[in-house]
Design an enzyme around this catalytic site. Structure first.
Site: not given
Ligand code: 13P
Length: 252
Positions: A8, A10, A92, A94, A162, A168, A208
């Site tokens: 992803n 983002k 997601h 976010e 997740e 992150g 992560s």
């Molecule tokens: P990270 O791998 O950067 O922690 O992000 C995970 C994520 O949100 C994937 O959709």
């Protein structure tokens, strides 16, 4: 079932960054697992053109629930498919947080994705406060039953767990915590879809995931792959995660 290494990106990447995808596809001409990279919508078509028929699937990161219409700034599932996507991330954390997306909205978007022939990668996850309050399974159960539409099958849907607090942050749940949630989700899917579909539906862990911890995560029961954020942005980091997943299928 074929395991799935999904990235992803983002809101990262421009056309210059597509060199990373090219390097990734060169490193994995015949992957032993499915490889999917969910890109900013602007990069899907150029990436598909660049990769040609290479076995790296491309996805979007959101779509609208409607097939078309007056929704300025949104993107329809059919538009993602037209650009070369075969999947889309939905729900997601976010998006749930930044855009107030409810599980009901996510379910409507998943129906739209399925109608356009896309795989819906539906994300679930608890916040740190919810985990500390002992609410994790209640939250995951509620998100699961409200976010998945009746159109879900093992072929057209992937569920990604997740934990919001692991995204992150470099913090990872314990193996037991991941195993607990994944087996709970599998049980929930059995109840919703029946044993056969539920057994074939891929459950990804996300949050992560890095080259250094991937093998351990892929050894956990009911973990069928990963949804990788930061470490999917470069071939140098994503490639060893793909190899770790391949190794979990065919241990040396
Ligand atoms: P990270 O791998 O950067 O922690 O992000 C995970 C994520 O949100 C994937 O959709």
């Amino acid at each position: 079932m074929r395991k799935l290494a999904a990235g992803n990106w983002k809101m990262n990447g421009t056309s210059a960054t597509l060199a990373e995808l090219e390097a990734l596809s060169r490193a994995h001409p015949d992957p032993g697992v499915d490889v999917l990279v969910c890109l900013p919508a602007t990069l899907i078509h150029p990436a598909r053109t660049l990769l040609d028929n290479a076995p790296v699937a491309l996805g979007g990161q959101d779509c609208h629930a409607a097939a078309s219409g007056a929704h300025t700034g949104d993107i329809a599932a059919a538009q993602l498919a037209d650009a070369g996507a075969s999947a889309v991330i939905l729900g997601h954390s976010e998006r749930r947080e930044d855009h107030g997306e409810t599980s009901d909205r996510v379910r409507q978007k998943a129906i739209a994705a399925h109608q356009a022939g896309l795989i819906a990668v539906i994300c679930l996850g608890e916040t740190l406060a919810q985990r500390e309050a002992g609410e994790t399974l209640a939250i995951i159960g509620a998100q699961l039953s409200a976010s998945l539409p009746d159109t879900c099958t093992a072929a057209n849907t992937v569920v990604a767990y997740e934990p919001v607090w692991a995204i992150g942050t470099g913090k990872i749940p314990t193996k037991a915590q991941i195993a607990d949630v994944h087996s709970f989700v599998r049980e929930g899917l059995i109840a919703e879809l029946g044993a056969q579909e539920a057994a074939g539906l891929r459950l990804l862990y996300g949050g992560s995931v890095k080259p250094a911890n991937a093998a351990e995560i892929f050894g956990i029961e009911n973990v069928d792959g990963a949804l990788v954020g930061g470490a999917s942005l470069t071939a140098a980091e994503f490639s060893p995660i793909i190899r770790a997943l391949e190794a979990s299928v065919h241990p040396a």
